[in-house]
Design a protein around this motif. Structure first.
Motif, PDB file in Angstrom:
ATOM      1  N   SER A   1     -23.894  16.173 -78.684  1.00  0.00           N
ATOM      2  CA  SER A   1     -25.279  16.222 -78.219  1.00  0.00           C
ATOM      3  C   SER A   1     -25.371  17.012 -76.928  1.00  0.00           C
ATOM      4  O   SER A   1     -24.350  17.389 -76.319  1.00  0.00           O
ATOM      5  CB  SER A   1     -25.806  14.802 -78.000  1.00  0.00           C
ATOM      6  OG  SER A   1     -25.060  14.162 -76.979  1.00  0.00           O
ATOM      7  N   ARG A   2     -26.592  17.276 -76.482  1.00  0.00           N
ATOM      8  CA  ARG A   2     -26.759  18.024 -75.232  1.00  0.00           C
ATOM      9  C   ARG A   2     -26.178  17.257 -74.045  1.00  0.00           C
ATOM     10  O   ARG A   2     -25.594  17.851 -73.136  1.00  0.00           O
ATOM     11  CB  ARG A   2     -28.248  18.310 -75.016  1.00  0.00           C
ATOM     12  CG  ARG A   2     -28.554  19.171 -73.772  1.00  0.00           C
ATOM     13  CD  ARG A   2     -27.690  20.415 -73.698  1.00  0.00           C
ATOM     14  NE  ARG A   2     -27.876  21.304 -74.819  1.00  0.00           N
ATOM     15  CZ  ARG A   2     -28.635  22.392 -74.779  1.00  0.00           C
ATOM     16  NH1 ARG A   2     -29.283  22.702 -73.677  1.00  0.00           N
ATOM     17  NH2 ARG A   2     -28.715  23.166 -75.843  1.00  0.00           N
ATOM     18  N   GLY A   3     -26.297  15.922 -74.072  1.00  0.00           N
ATOM     19  CA  GLY A   3     -25.703  15.126 -73.001  1.00  0.00           C
ATOM     20  C   GLY A   3     -24.186  15.241 -72.977  1.00  0.00           C
ATOM     21  O   GLY A   3     -23.575  15.341 -71.908  1.00  0.00           O
ATOM     22  N   VAL A   4     -23.575  15.233 -74.163  1.00  0.00           N
ATOM     23  CA  VAL A   4     -22.115  15.391 -74.248  1.00  0.00           C
ATOM     24  C   VAL A   4     -21.704  16.774 -73.746  1.00  0.00           C
ATOM     25  O   VAL A   4     -20.688  16.924 -73.046  1.00  0.00           O
ATOM     26  CB  VAL A   4     -21.634  15.175 -75.702  1.00  0.00           C
ATOM     27  CG1 VAL A   4     -20.169  15.561 -75.854  1.00  0.00           C
ATOM     28  CG2 VAL A   4     -21.841  13.730 -76.124  1.00  0.00           C
ATOM     29  N   CYS A   5     -22.498  17.786 -74.081  1.00  0.00           N
ATOM     30  CA  CYS A   5     -22.194  19.150 -73.622  1.00  0.00           C
ATOM     31  C   CYS A   5     -22.199  19.233 -72.101  1.00  0.00           C
ATOM     32  O   CYS A   5     -21.290  19.808 -71.492  1.00  0.00           O
ATOM     33  CB  CYS A   5     -23.200  20.137 -74.205  1.00  0.00           C
ATOM     34  SG  CYS A   5     -23.043  20.401 -75.984  1.00  0.00           S
TER      35      CYS A   5
ATOM     36  N   ARG B   1     -21.826  14.695 -88.666  1.00  0.00           N
ATOM     37  CA  ARG B   1     -21.969  13.969 -87.399  1.00  0.00           C
ATOM     38  C   ARG B   1     -22.091  14.910 -86.202  1.00  0.00           C
ATOM     39  O   ARG B   1     -22.128  14.464 -85.058  1.00  0.00           O
ATOM     40  CB  ARG B   1     -20.756  13.045 -87.194  1.00  0.00           C
ATOM     41  CG  ARG B   1     -20.544  12.017 -88.303  1.00  0.00           C
ATOM     42  CD  ARG B   1     -19.294  11.208 -88.030  1.00  0.00           C
ATOM     43  NE  ARG B   1     -19.346  10.585 -86.709  1.00  0.00           N
ATOM     44  CZ  ARG B   1     -18.268  10.217 -86.017  1.00  0.00           C
ATOM     45  NH1 ARG B   1     -17.053  10.439 -86.516  1.00  0.00           N
ATOM     46  NH2 ARG B   1     -18.385   9.643 -84.843  1.00  0.00           N
ATOM     47  N   TYR B   2     -22.164  16.211 -86.479  1.00  0.00           N
ATOM     48  CA  TYR B   2     -22.096  17.204 -85.401  1.00  0.00           C
ATOM     49  C   TYR B   2     -23.195  17.018 -84.365  1.00  0.00           C
ATOM     50  O   TYR B   2     -22.935  17.005 -83.158  1.00  0.00           O
ATOM     51  CB  TYR B   2     -22.163  18.608 -86.002  1.00  0.00           C
ATOM     52  CG  TYR B   2     -22.100  19.718 -84.972  1.00  0.00           C
ATOM     53  CD1 TYR B   2     -20.964  19.902 -84.193  1.00  0.00           C
ATOM     54  CD2 TYR B   2     -23.182  20.574 -84.772  1.00  0.00           C
ATOM     55  CE1 TYR B   2     -20.895  20.911 -83.252  1.00  0.00           C
ATOM     56  CE2 TYR B   2     -23.125  21.586 -83.832  1.00  0.00           C
ATOM     57  CZ  TYR B   2     -21.976  21.748 -83.076  1.00  0.00           C
ATOM     58  OH  TYR B   2     -21.919  22.742 -82.137  1.00  0.00           O
ATOM     59  N   THR B   3     -24.434  16.881 -84.802  1.00  0.00           N
ATOM     60  CA  THR B   3     -25.550  16.810 -83.852  1.00  0.00           C
ATOM     61  C   THR B   3     -25.526  15.543 -83.013  1.00  0.00           C
ATOM     62  O   THR B   3     -26.046  15.537 -81.884  1.00  0.00           O
ATOM     63  CB  THR B   3     -26.890  16.889 -84.603  1.00  0.00           C
ATOM     64  OG1 THR B   3     -26.930  15.857 -85.602  1.00  0.00           O
ATOM     65  CG2 THR B   3     -27.055  18.246 -85.267  1.00  0.00           C
ATOM     66  N   THR B   4     -24.930  14.481 -83.522  1.00  0.00           N
ATOM     67  CA  THR B   4     -24.857  13.243 -82.747  1.00  0.00           C
ATOM     68  C   THR B   4     -23.626  13.207 -81.842  1.00  0.00           C
ATOM     69  O   THR B   4     -23.697  12.701 -80.727  1.00  0.00           O
ATOM     70  CB  THR B   4     -24.839  12.022 -83.687  1.00  0.00           C
ATOM     71  OG1 THR B   4     -23.751  12.145 -84.615  1.00  0.00           O
ATOM     72  CG2 THR B   4     -26.140  11.928 -84.447  1.00  0.00           C
TER      73      THR B   4
ATOM     74  N   ASP C   1     -15.801  21.410 -79.750  1.00  0.00           N
ATOM     75  CA  ASP C   1     -17.063  21.694 -80.436  1.00  0.00           C
ATOM     76  C   ASP C   1     -16.817  22.281 -81.821  1.00  0.00           C
ATOM     77  O   ASP C   1     -17.440  21.870 -82.805  1.00  0.00           O
ATOM     78  CB  ASP C   1     -17.886  22.669 -79.593  1.00  0.00           C
ATOM     79  CG  ASP C   1     -19.066  23.238 -80.357  1.00  0.00           C
ATOM     80  OD1 ASP C   1     -20.014  22.488 -80.637  1.00  0.00           O
ATOM     81  OD2 ASP C   1     -19.033  24.450 -80.676  1.00  0.00           O
TER      82      ASP C   1
ATOM     83  N   SER D   1     -27.613  25.953 -80.181  1.00  0.00           N
ATOM     84  CA  SER D   1     -26.469  25.116 -80.551  1.00  0.00           C
ATOM     85  C   SER D   1     -25.499  24.989 -79.373  1.00  0.00           C
ATOM     86  O   SER D   1     -25.490  25.817 -78.457  1.00  0.00           O
ATOM     87  CB  SER D   1     -25.746  25.712 -81.758  1.00  0.00           C
ATOM     88  OG  SER D   1     -25.107  26.927 -81.410  1.00  0.00           O
ATOM     89  N   PRO D   2     -24.668  23.925 -79.385  1.00  0.00           N
ATOM     90  CA  PRO D   2     -23.691  23.733 -78.296  1.00  0.00           C
ATOM     91  C   PRO D   2     -22.761  24.927 -78.095  1.00  0.00           C
ATOM     92  O   PRO D   2     -22.355  25.202 -76.967  1.00  0.00           O
ATOM     93  CB  PRO D   2     -22.919  22.493 -78.751  1.00  0.00           C
ATOM     94  CG  PRO D   2     -23.889  21.733 -79.587  1.00  0.00           C
ATOM     95  CD  PRO D   2     -24.686  22.778 -80.311  1.00  0.00           C
TER      96      PRO D   2
END
Length: 320
Positions: free
Chosen positions: A146-150, A140-143, A130, A66-67
């Motif tokens: 996202s890994r790109g946002v992280c 909407r958490y996973t969208t 986060d 997870s983020p």
């Protein structure tokens, strides 16, 4: 003892220019220095393996994808970086009668300390974002996160830290230093260095206060308000297992925020003059705080402890 006796200066155009600074350290007593050396060495013997273990456990365990754990791994990386900024010089000075640091080395310490400090503050802001999305926008958490946002948040944290540090160091480069050159500290920091400049630094002190002190206070208050609002929202939901876990995570973040921001606010929010607690706060800020991060997160997070045990067991270092 005058620092001029160490001849750390050179003549240039009829003006004496400081080429190194004398660090007075934490104590002049040999027994105290030996005790502090052992204490500091133990700190760093614990800090490095603990943070490396956190990173390896997070990156090697699918349960920690997870983020939140992504940010925690980056936080551990920052604490590792801290260990290479001031500790080598601090430990070597305990056995040296000539406790000096070059002008360039002093500026390097200033730059990397404020770079890492700025990145850490920005990273804590990203972790607060986060937690907000996870608690207030769970569907909407996973969208949203996202890994790109992280990665973008981490990149922005480093960019912001670089800009902050650059703004801090550049004005000091242009300051004239013509003696004395004694720093009543065990490392270089802005509050000590600019007092040695051979010019009026009142305006620069105000600028440093706003850039470091006031910004730190504002971030601290904003983080406390945001986590306070999240905790109130969680407590209003009841006492389910998921709610209790989310609340425990928020409390952990609040503890880290208080421990990190407390000494920083003390150091950069009072006038740039020496106070009795300055060295104590500096030790806590540069030595103790990086150690507390892994301890607090691991002791309060069963998932990380389990991941560490699995990692160590795979290498025959712990029982399954």
């Amino acid at each position: 003892m005058l620092s001029l006796s160490f001849s750390p200066q050179k003549k240039m155009s009829n003006q004496t220019i400081v080429t190194e600074f004398l660090l007075l350290g934490l104590s002049q007593t040999r027994e105290v220095q030996l005790f502090l050396f052992v204490l500091f060495l133990l700190f760093y013997i614990v800090i490095l393996p603990a943070n490396i273990l956190i990173i390896l456990s997070i990156w090697g365990d699918s349960h920690l994808g997870s983020p939140m754990y992504f940010f925690l791994a980056n936080l551990a990386f920052l604490d590792i970086c801290y260990c290479f900024v001031t500790p080598p010089k601090i430990l070597s000075h305990f056995f040296s009668h000539h406790k000096t640091i070059s002008y360039g080395g002093c500026l390097a310490q200033l730059f990397f300390l404020h770079l890492l400090g700025g990145v850490e503050i920005n990273l804590l802001m990203g972790m607060a974002f986060d937690r907000y999305v996870a608690i207030c926008q769970p569907l909407r958490y996973t969208t949203v996160v996202s890994r790109g946002v992280c990665w973008a948040l981490v990149g922005a944290a480093w960019a912001g830290g670089f800009i902050h540090s650059f703004i801090q160091v550049i004005p000091i480069v242009w300051l004239p230093f013509c003696g004395p050159n004694e720093l009543d500290s065990f490392f270089c920091d802005i509050t000590q260095v600019i007092k040695l400049a051979c010019t009026d630094v009142y305006v620069l002190e105000l600028f440093m206060f706003f850039n470091s002190g006031l910004v730190t206070v504002m971030c601290f208050i904003l983080l406390l308000i945001s986590y306070g609002a999240l905790l109130v929202r969680l407590w209003a939901r009841g006492t389910s297992k998921g709610t209790s876990k989310a609340a425990s995570t928020c409390v952990t973040h609040v503890i880290i925020i208080v421990i990190m921001f407390g000494p920083a606010i003390y150091i950069y929010c009072h006038p740039f003059h020496s106070f009795p607690l300055d060295k104590v706060m500096a030790v806590f800020h540069t030595v103790v705080f990086p150690l507390l991060n892994p301890i607090i997160y691991t002791l309060r997070n069963k998932e990380i402890i389990s991941a560490m045990k699995r990692l160590l067991s795979r290498h025959g270092l712990a029982e399954t």
